[in-house]
Design a protein around this motif. Structure first.
Motif, PDB file in Angstrom:
ATOM      1  N   PHE A 168       1.177 -13.212   0.901  1.00  0.00           N
ATOM      2  CA  PHE A 168       1.144 -14.146   2.025  1.00  0.00           C
ATOM      3  C   PHE A 168       2.075 -15.330   1.781  1.00  0.00           C
ATOM      4  CE2 PHE A 168      -0.777 -17.742   4.350  1.00  0.00           C
ATOM      5  CZ  PHE A 168      -0.776 -17.224   5.632  1.00  0.00           C
ATOM      6  N   ILE A 169       1.998 -15.909   0.604  1.00  0.00           N
ATOM      7  CA  ILE A 169       2.780 -17.114   0.305  1.00  0.00           C
ATOM      8  C   ILE A 169       4.269 -16.802   0.206  1.00  0.00           C
ATOM      9  CG2 ILE A 169       3.187 -18.884  -1.464  1.00  0.00           C
ATOM     10  CD1 ILE A 169       0.089 -18.797  -1.915  1.00  0.00           C
ATOM     11  N   THR A 170       4.607 -15.653  -0.401  1.00  0.00           N
ATOM     12  CA  THR A 170       6.024 -15.310  -0.606  1.00  0.00           C
ATOM     13  C   THR A 170       6.584 -14.401   0.482  1.00  0.00           C
ATOM     14  OG1 THR A 170       5.473 -13.379  -1.975  1.00  0.00           O
ATOM     15  CG2 THR A 170       5.787 -15.512  -3.119  1.00  0.00           C
ATOM     16  N   GLN A 171       5.695 -13.854   1.319  1.00  0.00           N
ATOM     17  CA  GLN A 171       6.068 -12.890   2.358  1.00  0.00           C
ATOM     18  C   GLN A 171       6.847 -11.705   1.773  1.00  0.00           C
ATOM     19  OE1 GLN A 171       5.132 -12.845   6.054  1.00  0.00           O
ATOM     20  NE2 GLN A 171       3.627 -13.580   4.567  1.00  0.00           N
ATOM     21  N   THR A 172       6.273 -11.165   0.703  1.00  0.00           N
ATOM     22  CA  THR A 172       6.808  -9.970   0.044  1.00  0.00           C
ATOM     23  C   THR A 172       5.716  -8.901   0.026  1.00  0.00           C
ATOM     24  OG1 THR A 172       6.119 -10.848  -2.115  1.00  0.00           O
ATOM     25  CG2 THR A 172       8.408 -11.279  -1.425  1.00  0.00           C
ATOM     26  N   PRO A 173       6.080  -7.626  -0.161  1.00  0.00           N
ATOM     27  CA  PRO A 173       5.065  -6.562  -0.161  1.00  0.00           C
ATOM     28  C   PRO A 173       3.988  -6.776  -1.217  1.00  0.00           C
ATOM     29  CG  PRO A 173       7.247  -5.620   0.054  1.00  0.00           C
ATOM     30  CD  PRO A 173       7.440  -7.089  -0.253  1.00  0.00           C
ATOM     31  N   CYS A 174       2.791  -6.382  -0.857  1.00  0.00           N
ATOM     32  CA  CYS A 174       1.616  -6.574  -1.698  1.00  0.00           C
ATOM     33  C   CYS A 174       1.475  -5.438  -2.706  1.00  0.00           C
ATOM     34  CB  CYS A 174       0.393  -6.633  -0.785  1.00  0.00           C
ATOM     35  SG  CYS A 174      -1.111  -7.049  -1.643  1.00  0.00           S
ATOM     36  N   ASN A 175       1.006  -5.765  -3.897  1.00  0.00           N
ATOM     37  CA  ASN A 175       0.767  -4.762  -4.941  1.00  0.00           C
ATOM     38  C   ASN A 175      -0.663  -4.215  -4.915  1.00  0.00           C
ATOM     39  OD1 ASN A 175       3.369  -4.899  -6.078  1.00  0.00           O
ATOM     40  ND2 ASN A 175       2.810  -6.798  -7.116  1.00  0.00           N
ATOM     41  N   TYR A 176      -1.451  -4.644  -3.948  1.00  0.00           N
ATOM     42  CA  TYR A 176      -2.873  -4.311  -3.910  1.00  0.00           C
ATOM     43  C   TYR A 176      -3.301  -3.843  -2.524  1.00  0.00           C
ATOM     44  CZ  TYR A 176      -2.731  -7.381  -7.998  1.00  0.00           C
ATOM     45  OH  TYR A 176      -2.417  -7.955  -9.187  1.00  0.00           O
ATOM     46  N   PHE A 177      -4.508  -3.312  -2.467  1.00  0.00           N
ATOM     47  CA  PHE A 177      -5.218  -3.045  -1.224  1.00  0.00           C
ATOM     48  C   PHE A 177      -6.293  -4.119  -1.076  1.00  0.00           C
ATOM     49  CE2 PHE A 177      -3.848   1.094  -2.770  1.00  0.00           C
ATOM     50  CZ  PHE A 177      -3.399   1.746  -1.628  1.00  0.00           C
ATOM     51  N   THR A 178      -6.529  -4.589   0.135  1.00  0.00           N
ATOM     52  CA  THR A 178      -7.677  -5.450   0.409  1.00  0.00           C
ATOM     53  C   THR A 178      -8.486  -4.765   1.500  1.00  0.00           C
ATOM     54  OG1 THR A 178      -6.478  -7.444  -0.232  1.00  0.00           O
ATOM     55  CG2 THR A 178      -8.455  -7.752   1.095  1.00  0.00           C
ATOM     56  N   GLN A 179      -9.749  -4.471   1.174  1.00  0.00           N
ATOM     57  CA  GLN A 179     -10.575  -3.597   1.999  1.00  0.00           C
ATOM     58  C   GLN A 179     -11.941  -4.219   2.247  1.00  0.00           C
ATOM     59  OE1 GLN A 179     -12.013  -0.103  -0.133  1.00  0.00           O
ATOM     60  NE2 GLN A 179     -11.620   1.168   1.662  1.00  0.00           N
ATOM     61  N   SER A 180     -12.470  -3.986   3.446  1.00  0.00           N
ATOM     62  CA  SER A 180     -13.812  -4.435   3.781  1.00  0.00           C
ATOM     63  C   SER A 180     -14.832  -3.530   3.088  1.00  0.00           C
ATOM     64  CB  SER A 180     -14.009  -4.388   5.298  1.00  0.00           C
ATOM     65  OG  SER A 180     -15.289  -4.847   5.627  1.00  0.00           O
ATOM     66  N   MET A 181     -15.776  -4.145   2.382  1.00  0.00           N
ATOM     67  CA  MET A 181     -16.804  -3.395   1.649  1.00  0.00           C
ATOM     68  C   MET A 181     -18.016  -3.082   2.523  1.00  0.00           C
ATOM     69  SD  MET A 181     -15.626  -3.158  -1.435  1.00  0.00           S
ATOM     70  CE  MET A 181     -17.055  -2.692  -2.351  1.00  0.00           C
TER      71      MET A 181
END
Length: 195
Positions: A88-101
């Motif tokens: 978000f801060i750098t506007q570069t691709p993410c190395n992770y998944f963020t998922q609703s549990m």
């Protein structure tokens, strides 16, 4: 209290964003519901949104290339910000998944709208700085927890940071986050309850 009222209160508490400054942002916040298992942000996608959790739990995880095992890195729960910080801060691709549990509900804002707010208000600029500082602190605390804390200390910190998490997600997900196996988690829980 409406969802926007809850958000306004949280932002005032966090960054002293007052009623007038919050009013500048009201048009930008959007609501979204997630079903259990839905992704907030996926691997290699750029995170364009900062979310505030009204209800639910999210996890950030990566997949070990060698074993294919999912490893939990962060949890985000009610009244916390959910975001893939670095992306978000750098506007570069993410190395992770963020998922609703679990089934979850958030209010979110697009980075372009947040940048407009930074230009309009010093309070919003202050908020942006606090988010960056929070990202740094969360990452450093997580790293240092594996260097300097025992699994039991990490467990106690998890309870402090996310008091309701044990009521909402499976224990194997918590074990993954703590970096221990299920039987070790059971022993820790028994020790804590026995104190």
């Amino acid at each position: 209290m409406t969802d926007l009222d809850i958000l306004a209160y949280a932002l005032n508490t966090l960054a002293k964003v007052d009623e007038d400054d919050f009013a500048l942002s009201a048009q930008y916040w959007q609501r979204r519901s997630y079903k259990k298992g839905e992704y907030y942000n996926e691997y290699r996608n750029v995170c364009k949104y900062l979310g505030f959790i009204i209800d639910g739990v999210f996890r950030t995880y990566y997949v070990d290339d060698n074993t294919g095992e999912e490893k939990n890195v962060f949890f985000f729960s009610k009244n916390q910000v959910v975001v893939s910080f670095k992306s978000f801060i750098t506007q570069t691709p993410c190395n992770y998944f963020t998922q609703s549990m679990v089934d979850s509900k958030i209010l979110y804002i697009h980075i372009d709208d947040l940048n407009k707010l930074y230009q309009q208000s010093h309070k919003w600029e202050h908020f942006g700085r606090l988010i960056a500082e929070m990202a740094f602190n969360v990452s450093m605390n997580r790293t240092e927890s594996f260097l300097f804390q025992t699994p039991e200390q990490r467990y106690l910190q998890l309870i402090e940071d996310h008091p309701d998490i044990f009521n909402t997600i499976p224990l194997y997900q918590i074990s993954s986050y703590l970096g221990i196996q299920g039987p070790s988690l059971s022993r820790i829980r028994k020790r804590i309850i026995g104190k």
